[in-house]
Design a protein around this motif. Structure first.
Motif, PDB file in Angstrom:
ATOM      1  N   THR A   1       0.835  -1.197   0.000  1.00 37.67           N
ATOM      2  CA  THR A   1       0.000   0.000   0.000  1.00 37.67           C
ATOM      3  C   THR A   1       0.876   1.254   0.000  1.00 37.67           C
ATOM      4  N   SER A   2       1.863   1.280   0.868  1.00 35.97           N
ATOM      5  CA  SER A   2       2.768   2.433   0.928  1.00 35.97           C
ATOM      6  C   SER A   2       3.551   2.593  -0.373  1.00 35.97           C
ATOM      7  N   PHE A   3       3.999   1.478  -0.928  1.00 36.04           N
ATOM      8  CA  PHE A   3       4.773   1.517  -2.168  1.00 36.04           C
ATOM      9  C   PHE A   3       3.959   2.142  -3.295  1.00 36.04           C
ATOM     10  N   PHE A   4       2.699   1.731  -3.436  1.00 35.57           N
ATOM     11  CA  PHE A   4       1.896   2.236  -4.555  1.00 35.57           C
ATOM     12  C   PHE A   4       1.400   3.653  -4.323  1.00 35.57           C
ATOM     13  N   ILE A   5       1.249   4.072  -3.077  1.00 33.90           N
ATOM     14  CA  ILE A   5       0.928   5.477  -2.816  1.00 33.90           C
ATOM     15  C   ILE A   5       2.071   6.366  -3.299  1.00 33.90           C
ATOM     16  N   LYS A   6       3.285   5.898  -3.076  1.00 31.10           N
ATOM     17  CA  LYS A   6       4.462   6.710  -3.439  1.00 31.10           C
ATOM     18  C   LYS A   6       4.885   6.503  -4.891  1.00 31.10           C
ATOM     19  N   HIS A   7       4.814   5.261  -5.395  1.00 31.33           N
ATOM     20  CA  HIS A   7       5.410   4.959  -6.702  1.00 31.33           C
ATOM     21  C   HIS A   7       4.399   4.471  -7.747  1.00 31.33           C
ATOM     22  N   GLY A   8       3.132   4.554  -7.447  1.00 35.22           N
ATOM     23  CA  GLY A   8       2.135   4.028  -8.376  1.00 35.22           C
ATOM     24  C   GLY A   8       2.212   4.625  -9.769  1.00 35.22           C
ATOM     25  N   SER A   9       2.600   5.891  -9.861  1.00 36.21           N
ATOM     26  CA  SER A   9       2.667   6.549 -11.173  1.00 36.21           C
ATOM     27  C   SER A   9       3.768   5.981 -12.060  1.00 36.21           C
ATOM     28  N   LEU A  10       4.749   5.300 -11.461  1.00 30.04           N
ATOM     29  CA  LEU A  10       5.833   4.715 -12.262  1.00 30.04           C
ATOM     30  C   LEU A  10       5.286   3.752 -13.307  1.00 30.04           C
ATOM     31  N   PHE A  11       4.240   3.042 -12.946  1.00 36.91           N
ATOM     32  CA  PHE A  11       3.741   1.988 -13.817  1.00 36.91           C
ATOM     33  C   PHE A  11       2.922   2.526 -14.989  1.00 36.91           C
ATOM     34  N   GLU A  12       2.760   3.851 -15.034  1.00 32.12           N
ATOM     35  CA  GLU A  12       2.119   4.464 -16.197  1.00 32.12           C
ATOM     36  C   GLU A  12       3.128   4.667 -17.326  1.00 32.12           C
ATOM     37  N   ARG A  13       4.428   4.518 -17.011  1.00 29.16           N
ATOM     38  CA  ARG A  13       5.472   4.697 -18.020  1.00 29.16           C
ATOM     39  C   ARG A  13       5.863   3.350 -18.618  1.00 29.16           C
ATOM     40  N   GLU A  14       6.345   3.377 -19.838  1.00 23.28           N
ATOM     41  CA  GLU A  14       6.849   2.153 -20.470  1.00 23.28           C
ATOM     42  C   GLU A  14       8.179   1.745 -19.860  1.00 23.28           C
ATOM     43  N   VAL A  15       9.009   2.723 -19.496  1.00 21.96           N
ATOM     44  CA  VAL A  15      10.308   2.466 -18.867  1.00 21.96           C
ATOM     45  C   VAL A  15      10.423   3.358 -17.643  1.00 21.96           C
ATOM     46  N   PHE A  16      10.876   2.769 -16.519  1.00 19.41           N
ATOM     47  CA  PHE A  16      11.057   3.569 -15.313  1.00 19.41           C
ATOM     48  C   PHE A  16      12.328   3.107 -14.599  1.00 19.41           C
ATOM     49  N   PRO A  17      12.926   3.974 -13.819  1.00 16.95           N
ATOM     50  CA  PRO A  17      14.174   3.617 -13.130  1.00 16.95           C
ATOM     51  C   PRO A  17      13.908   2.559 -12.060  1.00 16.95           C
ATOM     52  N   PRO A  18      14.872   1.681 -11.799  1.00 16.52           N
ATOM     53  CA  PRO A  18      14.699   0.661 -10.750  1.00 16.52           C
ATOM     54  C   PRO A  18      14.455   1.301  -9.390  1.00 16.52           C
ATOM     55  N   VAL A  19      13.664   0.609  -8.590  1.00 20.12           N
ATOM     56  CA  VAL A  19      13.331   1.105  -7.256  1.00 20.12           C
ATOM     57  C   VAL A  19      13.641   0.013  -6.237  1.00 20.12           C
ATOM     58  N   CYS A  20      14.284   0.408  -5.141  1.00 17.33           N
ATOM     59  CA  CYS A  20      14.503  -0.512  -4.022  1.00 17.33           C
ATOM     60  C   CYS A  20      14.227   0.277  -2.751  1.00 17.33           C
ATOM     61  N   GLU A  21      13.213  -0.147  -2.006  1.00 15.46           N
ATOM     62  CA  GLU A  21      12.803   0.645  -0.856  1.00 15.46           C
ATOM     63  C   GLU A  21      12.318  -0.255   0.265  1.00 15.46           C
ATOM     64  N   SER A  22      12.637   0.118   1.494  1.00 13.94           N
ATOM     65  CA  SER A  22      12.213  -0.624   2.675  1.00 13.94           C
ATOM     66  C   SER A  22      11.084   0.096   3.388  1.00 13.94           C
ATOM     67  N   TYR A  23      10.192  -0.704   3.971  1.00 14.64           N
ATOM     68  CA  TYR A  23       9.072  -0.178   4.748  1.00 14.64           C
ATOM     69  C   TYR A  23       9.076  -0.885   6.104  1.00 14.64           C
ATOM     70  N   PHE A  24       8.677  -0.137   7.151  1.00 13.67           N
ATOM     71  CA  PHE A  24       8.713  -0.677   8.509  1.00 13.67           C
ATOM     72  C   PHE A  24       7.344  -0.501   9.157  1.00 13.67           C
ATOM     73  N   ASP A  25       6.899  -1.551   9.854  1.00 14.60           N
ATOM     74  CA  ASP A  25       5.623  -1.424  10.566  1.00 14.60           C
ATOM     75  C   ASP A  25       5.866  -0.917  11.982  1.00 14.60           C
ATOM     76  N   GLU A  26       4.817  -0.894  12.826  1.00 14.52           N
ATOM     77  CA  GLU A  26       4.947  -0.346  14.177  1.00 14.52           C
ATOM     78  C   GLU A  26       5.874  -1.176  15.068  1.00 14.52           C
ATOM     79  N   ASN A  27       6.136  -2.424  14.645  1.00 15.54           N
ATOM     80  CA  ASN A  27       7.066  -3.283  15.396  1.00 15.54           C
ATOM     81  C   ASN A  27       8.462  -3.296  14.783  1.00 15.54           C
TER      82      ASN A  27
END
Length: 349
Positions: free
Chosen positions: A298-324
């Motif tokens: 959910t967090s990934f697509f809120i931030k990067h969802g627009s990437l998938f509208e492009r035919e080519v996009f730069p690689p993404v590597c991102e970490s997400y952390f929950d409350e624990n």
């Protein structure tokens, strides 16, 4: 008796002998089509002996993994001395699927002919056993106490947010993510979002990219009508189901615990399947992985969802952390993992 009559009698006796079917026993070791749901669920190994041409099961035994090794030769001796059907007897021929099983017979076979070859009769029998099994316990989100109410509640909350984001509208199931969850020792897994056609919404986690590719290849070719099922890999999935398709026992748990459901068609259901498609009992770890992935996606697509509208996009590597402080790391596309040095266990993105 004249010489001519003796010849006719001999020919008649010979023809009668040819009509007597050869008793062949087909034996082997198979993994059961069900789990024994103890503290650590397991699938017992089953030894079977089947007599042809009548298809009599003359021996069957499910093995406890804690007991000492039980040889195929010992099972043959027991089957011949006390078969499940009929009097004690020996087969004229024995067939097993490989040389290792033939060697395991040891001296038990004696002078009986042993043939190594396919044993589809046992696969068919196993399917019959699976289909004729009595009903299991009522399905439950708690899985006989292996999953806590807290974990299920978090699953519902995380899944509800993912359902509203609807990433399957932007990504096809072939655009896969690399998934790493260090605390759960998940490394280099492959996540595929499903539902681009508007059906079977959710995601599937494969242990590796190779497993995903085998799964796709087998799906394109189709499973053979006979023989053992092989999906190429095990899978862990989060599916959104219609309320009408969810067992009543699980719907009652939802109502009693007040878990939020995003839509009447969005009941989250975590499923784990072995490589042969047999459902495996769910554990707390499985539910926590599914919930963490749903929240992080959910967090990934809120931030990067627009990437998938492009035919080519730069690689993404991102970490997400929950409350624990549980880390879930996504890399898109999968193969970009090398660019971010993800094989270095001490490095965080």
């Amino acid at each position: 008796m004249s010489k001519k009559r003796r010849k006719k009698s001999t020919k008649r006796a010979s023809r009668n002998r040819l009509k007597v079917p050869v008793r062949e026993w087909v034996g082997g070791r198979l993994i059961s089509p069900f789990y024994i749901a103890e503290d650590v669920p397991y699938r017992p190994e089953i030894i079977l002996w089947l007599e042809l041409p009548e298809n009599f099961v003359v021996f069957s035994r499910a093995l406890d993994p804690a007991e000492p090794h039980y040889s195929l030769g010992k099972s043959l001796l027991e089957a011949m001395n006390a078969p499940m059907i009929g009097p004690a007897r020996k087969p004229a021929r024995i067939r097993v699927c490989d040389a290792q099983l033939a060697a395991e017979l040891g001296d038990a076979a004696g002078s009986i002919e042993v043939v190594v070859g396919p044993t589809p009769e046992l696969d068919k029998l196993l399917r019959f056993l699976a289909e004729s099994m009595p009903g299991q316990k009522k399905p439950s989100y708690f899985e006989d106490g292996r999953v806590s109410p807290e974990a299920v509640g978090k699953l519902f909350r995380s899944a509800g947010m993912l359902y509203k984001i609807a990433p399957w509208k932007a990504v096809s199931d072939t655009e896969v993510f690399r998934l790493d969850i260090p605390d759960f020792e998940v490394k280099g897994a492959c996540l595929s979002i499903i539902g681009s056609l508007g059906e079977s919404l959710g995601f599937v986690i494969f242990p590796s990219l190779e497993g995903f590719e085998r799964f796709v290849s087998i799906g394109e070719k189709g499973l053979p009508p006979e023989g053992p099922v092989d999906l190429g890999t095990s899978t862990l999935s989060l599916n959104f189901e219609k309320g009408a398709d969810v067992p009543a026992s699980m719907r009652r748990e939802v109502a009693e615990n007040g878990w939020p459901v995003a839509d009447a068609k969005a009941y989250p259901w975590v499923q784990l399947r072995d490589r042969d498609g047999v459902p495996r009992p769910i554990t707390e770890r499985d539910v926590r992985i599914a919930a963490a992935c749903a929240l992080s996606l959910t967090s990934f697509f809120i931030k990067h969802g627009s990437l998938f509208e492009r035919e080519v996009f730069p690689p993404v590597c991102e970490s997400y952390f929950d409350e624990n402080d549980l880390e879930v790391r996504f890399t898109m596309p999968y193969q970009a993992g090398d660019l971010f040095e993800l094989n270095d266990p001490g490095k965080k993105s």
